[in-house]
Design an enzyme around this catalytic site. Structure first.
Site, PDB file in Angstrom:
ATOM      1  N   GLY A 137       0.773  -1.193  -0.173  1.00  0.00           N
ATOM      2  CA  GLY A 137      -0.024  -0.084  -0.011  1.00  0.00           C
ATOM      3  C   GLY A 137       0.803   1.163  -0.209  1.00  0.00           C
ATOM      4  N   CYS A 138       0.225   2.305  -0.192  1.00  0.00           N
ATOM      5  CA  CYS A 138       0.979   3.600  -0.490  1.00  0.00           C
ATOM      6  C   CYS A 138       1.664   4.095   1.061  1.00  0.00           C
ATOM      7  CB  CYS A 138       0.000   4.745  -1.172  1.00  0.00           C
ATOM      8  SG  CYS A 138      -1.562   4.801  -0.648  1.00  0.00           S
ATOM      9  N   PHE A 139       0.555   4.406   1.792  1.00  0.00           N
ATOM     10  CA  PHE A 139       0.969   4.858   3.108  1.00  0.00           C
ATOM     11  C   PHE A 139       1.958   3.737   3.947  1.00  0.00           C
ATOM     12  CE2 PHE A 139      -2.633   7.871   4.082  1.00  0.00           C
ATOM     13  CZ  PHE A 139      -1.802   8.838   4.187  1.00  0.00           C
ATOM     14  N   ALA A 140       1.577   2.528   3.608  1.00  0.00           N
ATOM     15  CA  ALA A 140       2.497   1.427   3.922  1.00  0.00           C
ATOM     16  C   ALA A 140       4.032   1.375   3.590  1.00  0.00           C
ATOM     17  CB  ALA A 140       2.033  -0.128   3.695  1.00  0.00           C
TER      18      ALA A 140
END
Length: 326
Positions: A137-140
């Protein structure tokens, strides 16, 4: 490589499908076999991705063929798993899933496929041997790249992070918080301490540091289109100079991560597959700032980076992109 990689994209009308297509059209070792979209079948690709007018005459199709080397699943969360149940791709076909369906260990096996978590900065060797990738994921991605060196050295205590993302992070489907009238001159916290990416972050960091205490994250919706900027902090008695050297040593062989001695900003990374990091030390807290493009290093760019590794290419192939600084 004498023969080009034949690639298919499922879910090609959305943001990640469009970004994946843009990258693959300009990749020297790839040819597009199909770009699937149930809603836009028969329409020119440039009717939806209007910036591609003059770049390609491809059309969306409802068909999905097995005669490919790699398939990018650019569909919504929950839909990727359903797609793989409906379409039984041969084991020779490599799968790169950009949804969250196969990121956690409990969901990483489907039929004969074992999905490898596709963060090259920790799993590069496994990615090279994989036939299925769960793209992070992007935030991850941003939070993990900000904290991996500390976890690798057993230095993470409780982690507290905030992060802000652009409207493209919500996907192409219109909703109240992606209307221009809502986003303009506005910010809002959401999914406080409960964001869906916390699970994959925790799984990754605890493989490096099993004693990890807790990760606390407050995400924000921002008044801009693309990009993610996070700030994470934890306590340590290491000096700033020691920490900077530790980070630079960890990422020395990872071409898309750069540790900056100066403060970073979003414009340095938007439009690129880069992650920039900057460290500050205040008292006994180290603060790590990270900036990425949510649709590139946070999604499609990282997916192509993973494809490069899976097919034995230089991982930067087709990803030497230009930021727009003004």
């Amino acid at each position: 490589m004498s023969n080009k990689i034949k690639a298919g994209i499922i879910g090609g009308a959305g943001y990640t499908g469009g970004e994946t297509l843009r990258l693959l059209l300009n990749h020297p070792h790839v040819e597009i076999a199909f770009i699937n979209s149930r809603s836009q079948s028969g329409q020119p690709v440039h009717s939806i991705h209007t910036d591609l007018l003059g770049e390609t005459e491809l059309e969306f199709t409802s068909d999905i063929t097995d005669d490919v080397d790699v398939v990018f699943l650019c569909v919504g969360h929950g839909e990727a798993k359903e797609q793989l149940q409906q379409t039984k791709f041969a084991t020779k076909v490599k799968i790169i899933d950009l949804s969250q369906d196969h990121r956690l260990a409990a969901n990483a096996t489907i039929d004969q496929r074992q999905f490898i978590y596709g963060l090259p900065e920790i799993n590069r060797d496994y990615i090279r041997e994989a036939n299925a990738i769960a793209n992070p994921g992007c935030f991850a991605t941003a939070i993990q790249l900000a904290t991996l060196p500390l976890a690798a050295n057993g230095l993470l205590n409780d982690v507290h992070a905030t992060g802000i993302t652009g409207s493209s992070g919500a996907g192409q489907k219109l909703q109240q918080s992606s209307h221009f009238t809502w986003r303009a001159n506005n910010i809002e916290a959401y999914k406080t301490l409960s964001h869906q990416h916390l699970g994959e972050i925790t799984e990754t960091l605890t493989t490096l540091q099993p004693s990890l205490a807790s990760i606390n994250f407050v995400p924000w919706r921002g008044d801009f289109t693309r990009g993610i900027y996070i700030s994470a902090y934890t306590k340590t008695d290491k000096s700033l100079a020691e920490l900077a050297n530790l980070y630079k040593d960890y990422y020395v062989e990872h071409p898309f991560v750069t540790v900056s001695d100066k403060m970073i900003n979003l414009k340095q990374v938007v439009g690129t597959n880069k992650c920039l990091l900057h460290l500050e030390k205040v008292g006994d807290n180290v603060v790590i700032h990270a900036a990425i493009d949510n649709l590139l290093k946070g999604a499609s760019g990282q997916a192509v980076q993973n494809m490069n590794l899976m097919f034995g290419l230089d991982e930067t192939m087709g990803l030497k992109l230009k930021a727009t600084s003004f």
